[in-house]
Design a protein around this motif. Structure first.
Motif, PDB file in Angstrom:
ATOM      1  N   VAL A 187       0.838  -1.205   0.000  1.00  0.00           N
ATOM      2  CA  VAL A 187       0.000   0.000   0.000  1.00  0.00           C
ATOM      3  C   VAL A 187       0.877   1.262   0.000  1.00  0.00           C
ATOM      4  O   VAL A 187       1.998   1.247   0.515  1.00  0.00           O
ATOM      5  N   ALA A 188       0.393   2.345  -0.606  1.00  0.00           N
ATOM      6  CA  ALA A 188       1.139   3.610  -0.634  1.00  0.00           C
ATOM      7  C   ALA A 188       1.554   3.999   0.784  1.00  0.00           C
ATOM      8  O   ALA A 188       0.750   3.929   1.713  1.00  0.00           O
ATOM      9  N   GLY A 189       2.824   4.396   0.941  1.00  0.00           N
ATOM     10  CA  GLY A 189       3.365   4.740   2.252  1.00  0.00           C
ATOM     11  C   GLY A 189       4.129   3.598   2.896  1.00  0.00           C
ATOM     12  O   GLY A 189       4.887   3.808   3.838  1.00  0.00           O
ATOM     13  N   GLU A 190       3.938   2.386   2.385  1.00  0.00           N
ATOM     14  CA  GLU A 190       4.659   1.238   2.938  1.00  0.00           C
ATOM     15  C   GLU A 190       5.971   1.003   2.169  1.00  0.00           C
ATOM     16  O   GLU A 190       6.146   1.493   1.060  1.00  0.00           O
ATOM     17  N   ILE A 191       6.846   0.215   2.788  1.00  0.00           N
ATOM     18  CA  ILE A 191       8.184  -0.035   2.245  1.00  0.00           C
ATOM     19  C   ILE A 191       8.182  -1.301   1.386  1.00  0.00           C
ATOM     20  O   ILE A 191       7.741  -2.353   1.837  1.00  0.00           O
ATOM     21  N   SER A 192       8.714  -1.182   0.162  1.00  0.00           N
ATOM     22  CA  SER A 192       8.747  -2.334  -0.745  1.00  0.00           C
ATOM     23  C   SER A 192      10.169  -2.818  -1.040  1.00  0.00           C
ATOM     24  O   SER A 192      10.351  -3.863  -1.664  1.00  0.00           O
ATOM     25  N   LEU A 193      11.164  -2.033  -0.627  1.00  0.00           N
ATOM     26  CA  LEU A 193      12.558  -2.407  -0.895  1.00  0.00           C
ATOM     27  C   LEU A 193      13.427  -1.969   0.276  1.00  0.00           C
ATOM     28  O   LEU A 193      13.298  -0.849   0.762  1.00  0.00           O
ATOM     29  N   PHE A 194      14.300  -2.852   0.715  1.00  0.00           N
ATOM     30  CA  PHE A 194      15.183  -2.588   1.859  1.00  0.00           C
ATOM     31  C   PHE A 194      16.566  -3.107   1.472  1.00  0.00           C
ATOM     32  O   PHE A 194      16.756  -4.316   1.327  1.00  0.00           O
ATOM     33  N   VAL A 195      17.490  -2.197   1.255  1.00  0.00           N
ATOM     34  CA  VAL A 195      18.871  -2.555   0.916  1.00  0.00           C
ATOM     35  C   VAL A 195      19.757  -2.033   2.046  1.00  0.00           C
ATOM     36  O   VAL A 195      19.638  -0.872   2.448  1.00  0.00           O
ATOM     37  N   PHE A 196      20.630  -2.884   2.557  1.00  0.00           N
ATOM     38  CA  PHE A 196      21.335  -2.598   3.805  1.00  0.00           C
ATOM     39  C   PHE A 196      22.774  -3.093   3.662  1.00  0.00           C
ATOM     40  O   PHE A 196      23.023  -4.293   3.576  1.00  0.00           O
ATOM     41  N   THR A 197      23.726  -2.167   3.624  1.00  0.00           N
ATOM     42  CA  THR A 197      25.137  -2.534   3.508  1.00  0.00           C
ATOM     43  C   THR A 197      25.909  -2.008   4.710  1.00  0.00           C
ATOM     44  O   THR A 197      25.611  -0.938   5.222  1.00  0.00           O
ATOM     45  N   SER A 198      26.907  -2.753   5.136  1.00  0.00           N
ATOM     46  CA  SER A 198      27.701  -2.377   6.304  1.00  0.00           C
ATOM     47  C   SER A 198      29.168  -2.595   6.001  1.00  0.00           C
ATOM     48  O   SER A 198      29.535  -3.557   5.324  1.00  0.00           O
TER      49      SER A 198
END
Lengths: 150, 77, 150, 77
Positions: free
Chosen positions: A95-106
């Protein structure tokens, strides 16, 4: 240490902020890390011909997407001094406002984390066989197209 | 020789299906011709073709267990 | 909409992952946002002359730091199409593995969010009068120096 | 005329203090001379000077309510 088998990146529905927090928290034991870079894609309520995007429904060619993502991951690890990388992409309705992609580098160093994250986002947008169907609030839809320039 | 064809994104609207099986198709050029005959609006659509998960640009021979995918422009993220 | 009064960026002790999750969650009502970029600085347990960094203790010249941060914020907002920017920096003791810096930019488009975040991180590292004292596990210490190149 | 001097970071180890007040100091050059006389190891230390929160490089006149800050290299983040 750097186990880089093909792994699943797809989650059903939106990425929860509690999940993001847990992912960050897990890295507190990795005390060689100096910087984390995170990108989050959020579904926009775009207005297209007077109709508002209510949600995006994502589909993929999963076997091919996971192979591609594995190749991208290998490239990024060979190019940057990374401690770890995590990628999650939604399938199904977000739904609009929700997160569809999470990229996480350390990484021990901030520049490596930041540049690896940016390059991963660009590459997966261009290379992963994933399609977004923009669902309008009147139940009609259109197929999304990614811009390469914005 | 049956060839499995997977269909994605906006192409599912044109072909009204997520998967097709066609027989007697020697290569990807022949496949495109056959598909355009059956689904004339496909001729104007932008898409890439993958054979066994590898995108192909040149004409490619199809074998018994080839899996072809029709991939319209990606829009993930 | 874009209220940009000088605001406090300093928090006592580490930045909690639950706080990061809440900050992200708050943006779900801002449906013009398409991308968030986040940088997190984490305290490294560096080994220096056989002694391990157990924590960093941060101090600042607060009035000057907030003025500088306000100027950086104004510059970044005039350069990038941002919906919002949030910056939090720890003061006091932050143990190795904990988060001491949280920079969070959001924009309709990913590139603006990503580049604004990177530039903000670089500028605040170079321009904010903040000092880190690396506390070793044997209770000795040394003053940290930021590298401009890594 | 009292001048308030704020001391930060590693300089607090050299001056053994976070704040000083000095009188009869006309400008920043005079302040540096006076400080180096009192704290000889300060002469070898790297730092910038800010007057009323603005960093200064050229010699700057100090007034009654000037606040001077001695700023060693920053290491936040």
């Amino acid at each position: 240490m750097k186990e880089r088998k093909p792994k699943n990146i797809f989650v059903q529905g939106p990425v929860a902020t509690s999940f993001i927090a847990e992912s960050i928290q897990k890295h507190s034991t990795q005390t060689s890390i100096g910087g984390h870079s995170i990108f989050l894609g959020q579904v926009r309520a775009d207005l297209i011909n007077d109709k508002k995007v209510a949600a995006i429904e994502y589909t993929t060619y999963e076997e091919m997407a996971l192979e591609k993502m594995h190749a991208i991951r290998e490239d990024i690890f060979s190019k940057y001094e990374l401690t770890c990388m995590h990628v999650y992409h939604s399938l199904g309705k977000v739904v609009a406002g929700e997160i569809s992609l999470f990229v996480f580098t350390s990484s021990p160093h901030r520049k490596a984390a930041i540049h690896a994250c940016e390059e991963t986002v660009e590459r997966l947008k261009a290379e992963l066989p994933v399609w977004g169907k923009e669902l309008f609030d009147d139940e009609s839809y259109q197929w999304k197209e990614n811009s390469q320039t914005l | 020789m049956p060839i499995r064809i997977m269909i994605f994104g906006q192409l599912t609207d044109i072909l009204n299906s997520h998967e097709l099986t066609l027989t007697d198709i020697a290569d990807t050029d022949a496949l495109v011709s056959e598909l355009n005959k059956r689904y004339p609006s496909l001729a104007g659509a932008r898409y890439m073709m993958a054979v066994n998960k590898q995108t192909v640009t040149a004409n490619t021979i199809l074998k018994e267990d080839s899996v072809v995918a029709l991939l319209p422009p990606f829009s993930g993220g």
